[in-house]
Scaffold this motif. Sequence first.
Motif, PDB file in Angstrom:
ATOM      1  N   THR A 189       1.771   3.105   5.396  1.00 50.49           N
ATOM      2  CA  THR A 189       1.884   2.321   4.154  1.00 50.49           C
ATOM      3  C   THR A 189       2.296   0.886   4.470  1.00 50.49           C
ATOM      4  N   ASP A 225       2.839   1.214  -4.597  1.00 44.79           N
ATOM      5  CA  ASP A 225       1.912   0.152  -4.232  1.00 44.79           C
ATOM      6  C   ASP A 225       2.493  -1.237  -4.497  1.00 44.79           C
ATOM      7  N   ARG A 263       0.871  -1.180   0.000  1.00 47.26           N
ATOM      8  CA  ARG A 263       0.000   0.000   0.000  1.00 47.26           C
ATOM      9  C   ARG A 263       0.903   1.223   0.000  1.00 47.26           C
TER      10      ARG A 263
END
Length: 409
Positions: A217, A263, A207
């Motif tokens: 993240t 990502d 993420r």
Amino acid sequence: MLNTFSCAPQPESPDISPYLGELLELRRDLHSHPELKFQEHRTADRIATYLGALGVPVHRGLARTGIVATIQGRKSNADGAIRAIGIRADMDALPIQELNTFLHKSTSDGCMHACGHDGHTAMLLGAATLLAKRADFEGTVHLIFQPGEEGGAGARVMMEEGLFTLFPCDAVFALHNWPTLPAGAMGVRAGAIMASANRFEIRVRGRGGHAALPHTTIDPIPVACAIVGQLQSLVSRATDPLDSVALTVGKIESGTVENIIPDDAAIYGTCRTLSSQTLQRMLDGVERIATHVAAAHGAMATVLWKPGYPSTCNTSDEARFMGDVMRELVGDANANTDVQPAMTAEDFGFMLEQVPGAYGFIGNGTNGQPGINLHSPSYDFNDDNIALGARFWDRLVRRWFADSHKEVQ
């Protein structure tokens, strides 16, 4: 059923020396005009023209540019059976910029014969010359000029398009020049002589977010690095030290700029083994490590395998036979019949999955020293091998058909 072969002395091959000038010119012409996989149109034309001058019929079009030339000896042997063998030479080049400066260097930018397929072709054309000049053997020889060995699986394509249906073979043989062997030496072994090669891609899903807020993240980059580190344990700690595995990560791809956590990350690599059992263990291990390491970091990983070439695995009787012919030609001291296998891959393995046969090495060193490595921009084929290779193929054919073939259950 197995074949056994006698060791009766065979007649000497015809003299190759009157034809070496033309064969040398042809080999160097092919080197000057390399063509990539499935684009070997000029190469195929030159081969067909040469064979046509010998009066040898050719079949064109398998795998686009492939050629099969058929030389008929006497129709049958004493028991009435018609025997046939295949001999294969690859003919494509590589996407490499040549650094050599000799007169026959490549004239095509970014393309060169860096693996000696030009020489393999010349050796087989030399064999065609000798066999056509004295076709007094009892059987049929199919000379297979194969495109697309370098990554194109041209052997498989020819087979899918009917190679062994149109040209049935009791056995099939091939030679590759080998720079670590001195000129004049030859080698073969029963079992795996070259490795399988399979590519893999591991996609890590995390993420993304701002580089200043890593705690918000799931950064896929350290996850990918952790996976790469753990993959090495599959070789160092999960493989018998006497087994052979080469697992290499050649590319990691992720991110766009320095201050953004992406990502995704992607890992690309290859796995090479000599046995199907070891390969399966590597497949399972890569999947297990990738998914579990990713999960331990809160990420996800998926593994995509891209099957490549199978192991080139020589059948025992045909390998012994090939070794016998090598010893006859170059002597016991120069014929290694238990040569060390290589972790390189070769699509001749597809042919050996369907037809018994053997794949061997012919030394490409110079002055008793190892030669330039295959796939090097400074590589060149040793032209002394044109005569040796042609004589070897001629002797192998005559010996194959002259020897007794005894079927055993």
